[in-house]
Write an enzyme that holds these catalytic residues in place. Sequence first.
Site, short mmCIF file in Angstrom:
data_model
loop_
_atom_site.label_atom_id
_atom_site.label_comp_id
_atom_site.label_asym_id
_atom_site.label_seq_id
_atom_site.Cartn_x
_atom_site.Cartn_y
_atom_site.Cartn_z
CE1 TYR A 57 -3.07 -3.02 0.39
CE2 TYR A 57 -3.34 -2.51 2.71
CZ TYR A 57 -3.63 -3.29 1.63
OH TYR A 57 -4.48 -4.35 1.76
NE ARG A 242 -13.08 4.52 -6.10
CZ ARG A 242 -13.20 5.51 -5.23
NH1 ARG A 242 -14.26 5.56 -4.44
NH2 ARG A 242 -12.28 6.43 -5.13
#
Length: 329
Positions: A57, A242
């Site tokens: 991350y 997304r």
Amino acid sequence: MEYQKLGSSDVSVSRITFGSWAAGGWMWGGTEQNDAVGAIHASYDMGVTSIDTAPVYGMGLSEEIVGEAIKSLPRDKVQILTKFGLRWDLAKGEFSMKTKDNHGHDLDVYRYAGRDSIIRECEDSLRRLGTDYIDLYQQHWPDVTIPIDETMEALGRLVEQGKVRAAGVSNYSVAQMQEAEKTINLVSNQMPYSMVRRDIEADVVPYCQANSKAILVYSPLQLGLLTGKIKPGQEFGEGDLRNGHPLFTPAAVTRTNAVLNKIRPLAETKNATLGQLVLRWTLAQPGIGVALVGARNPEQAVQNARAMNFQLTFEEIDFINKQLAGLQA
């Protein structure tokens, strides 16, 4: 806040756990306007004592942010959940994906869980986190190039050395968990789960229930979709996962929003947001112990924690389930 013991370990975590994927910026469109340290502190003040992170991350950034945040918190009152097995700095193992770091540089990510790599990753994580132990160390993704027993032997060694309190996995199938259990006592499996993604109910959930393994679910709000704030045709920036996701097509968003609008009045009767209702429903599902929820600022963190301020009756859960019928992707 409610707390969940992880399997047979002595590690207990908050059922709402701070997910720091977005805090690292990677695949979420960068770290602009990101007050993740403040968000972690606000979560802690609300009883959210557990933080889930991973080296990949932000290519170390998320762990460094978590390390900065816990400096001023009592270490024995905070649970650090991190991972190993995704390497962006070593071309070994199974190729996973092409991506970009937060500066736009191209990177190849590999699933690799060889013995020496795990030991090295653990040391790097401890350094970035500024701690001498990890409460739950999880293999991020299975690696088909390395025997599971080799991976688990290395993980077991870290437990024996006191660098890891409890061993877990993430994205493991039942068969892979069974194989791992021949070598080590796993306490948890971290899996994707949401109102629109419920496939683990068929196998992983029953197995974990029968064998006293905790299930930690990520993306319970389905990348923000289940907050009801996503509009059909909404555009996401380059690098945002997304962008192009099948659940974020205009038709899919329209279909999901129609269902959310049917349960919105129930949220209002609880003096809750739609997102809080979704989280409370998630944690009411059989076998689901912990929900990982991200926040980029203190306000979002407080809103997430408040999902635990109310209960759902059997009838209310049944009502929600009836609205969800046929919606699963």
